[in-house]
Design a protein around this motif. Structure first.
Motif, PDB file in Angstrom:
ATOM      1  N   ARG A 158      -2.357  -1.073   2.828  1.00 34.66           N
ATOM      2  CA  ARG A 158      -1.979  -2.172   3.734  1.00 34.66           C
ATOM      3  C   ARG A 158      -3.218  -2.794   4.384  1.00 34.66           C
ATOM      4  N   ALA A 159      -4.164  -1.955   4.761  1.00 32.42           N
ATOM      5  CA  ALA A 159      -5.380  -2.462   5.421  1.00 32.42           C
ATOM      6  C   ALA A 159      -6.175  -3.369   4.489  1.00 32.42           C
ATOM      7  N   GLU A 160      -6.211  -3.042   3.213  1.00 30.47           N
ATOM      8  CA  GLU A 160      -6.942  -3.887   2.261  1.00 30.47           C
ATOM      9  C   GLU A 160      -6.303  -5.261   2.115  1.00 30.47           C
ATOM     10  N   ARG A 161      -4.988  -5.333   2.282  1.00 31.00           N
ATOM     11  CA  ARG A 161      -4.270  -6.606   2.134  1.00 31.00           C
ATOM     12  C   ARG A 161      -4.177  -7.392   3.432  1.00 31.00           C
ATOM     13  N   MET A 162      -4.478  -6.759   4.549  1.00 32.33           N
ATOM     14  CA  MET A 162      -4.276  -7.361   5.855  1.00 32.33           C
ATOM     15  C   MET A 162      -5.343  -8.398   6.182  1.00 32.33           C
ATOM     16  N   LEU A 176      -6.917   6.923  14.550  1.00 34.68           N
ATOM     17  CA  LEU A 176      -6.219   6.945  13.256  1.00 34.68           C
ATOM     18  C   LEU A 176      -5.588   8.303  12.992  1.00 34.68           C
ATOM     19  N   GLY A 177      -6.321   9.356  13.299  1.00 36.33           N
ATOM     20  CA  GLY A 177      -5.785  10.702  13.109  1.00 36.33           C
ATOM     21  C   GLY A 177      -4.567  10.962  13.972  1.00 36.33           C
ATOM     22  N   MET A 178      -4.618  10.515  15.235  1.00 36.48           N
ATOM     23  CA  MET A 178      -3.468  10.693  16.128  1.00 36.48           C
ATOM     24  C   MET A 178      -2.258   9.947  15.592  1.00 36.48           C
ATOM     25  N   LEU A 179      -2.454   8.711  15.174  1.00 36.79           N
ATOM     26  CA  LEU A 179      -1.348   7.913  14.652  1.00 36.79           C
ATOM     27  C   LEU A 179      -0.763   8.529  13.383  1.00 36.79           C
ATOM     28  N   LEU A 180      -1.616   8.950  12.466  1.00 37.56           N
ATOM     29  CA  LEU A 180      -1.133   9.580  11.235  1.00 37.56           C
ATOM     30  C   LEU A 180      -0.356  10.859  11.512  1.00 37.56           C
ATOM     31  N   ARG A 181      -0.851  11.666  12.429  1.00 40.47           N
ATOM     32  CA  ARG A 181      -0.166  12.924  12.745  1.00 40.47           C
ATOM     33  C   ARG A 181       1.223  12.663  13.322  1.00 40.47           C
ATOM     34  N   VAL A 182       1.316  11.725  14.281  1.00 43.00           N
ATOM     35  CA  VAL A 182       2.606  11.404  14.891  1.00 43.00           C
ATOM     36  C   VAL A 182       3.557  10.816  13.852  1.00 43.00           C
ATOM     37  N   ALA A 216      -1.719   8.087   4.791  1.00 41.99           N
ATOM     38  CA  ALA A 216      -3.090   7.576   4.785  1.00 41.99           C
ATOM     39  C   ALA A 216      -3.304   6.629   3.611  1.00 41.99           C
ATOM     40  N   GLU A 217      -2.774   6.978   2.457  1.00 39.63           N
ATOM     41  CA  GLU A 217      -2.904   6.119   1.283  1.00 39.63           C
ATOM     42  C   GLU A 217      -2.152   4.808   1.486  1.00 39.63           C
ATOM     43  N   LEU A 218      -0.953   4.883   2.023  1.00 36.18           N
ATOM     44  CA  LEU A 218      -0.176   3.680   2.304  1.00 36.18           C
ATOM     45  C   LEU A 218      -0.910   2.791   3.307  1.00 36.18           C
TER      46      LEU A 218
END
Length: 90
Positions: free
Chosen positions: A83-87, A58-64, A77-79
């Motif tokens: 999305r994860a809560e609705r998925m 997750l950290g790698m994806l957020l950084r990129v 991260a907030e976005l």
């Protein structure tokens, strides 16, 4: 294809999946028609090791994403949390 680097990235990712020393894999695929596929696997059953691998990914994806989209890590991260809560995965 609008991004000429996209094919290079996908080719490199496919090649990396065949490496023998993988410990954790996450691939999220979004098709042009909106279809989504998720692949997540780890070579461990230990909950602590799983959380650590997931947090690193997750950290790698957020950084990129932050670097490439000129966005703030906290904003992304907030976005992602929303999305994860609705998925629904299945």
């Amino acid at each position: 294809m609008t991004n000429p680097q996209f094919e290079t990235v996908t080719d490199r990712a496919v090649a990396a999946l065949s490496e023998p020393d993988l410990q954790s894999v996450y691939t999220g695929i979004i098709h042009a028609d909106g279809r989504r596929e998720y692949y997540f696997g780890n070579d461990t059953e230990d909950a602590t090791a799983l959380r650590e691998a997931a947090a690193v990914q997750l950290g790698m994806l957020l950084r990129v994403l932050a670097d490439q989209s000129d966005s703030d890590v906290d904003e992304l991260a907030e976005l992602a949390r929303e999305r994860a809560e609705r998925m629904e995965l299945g």
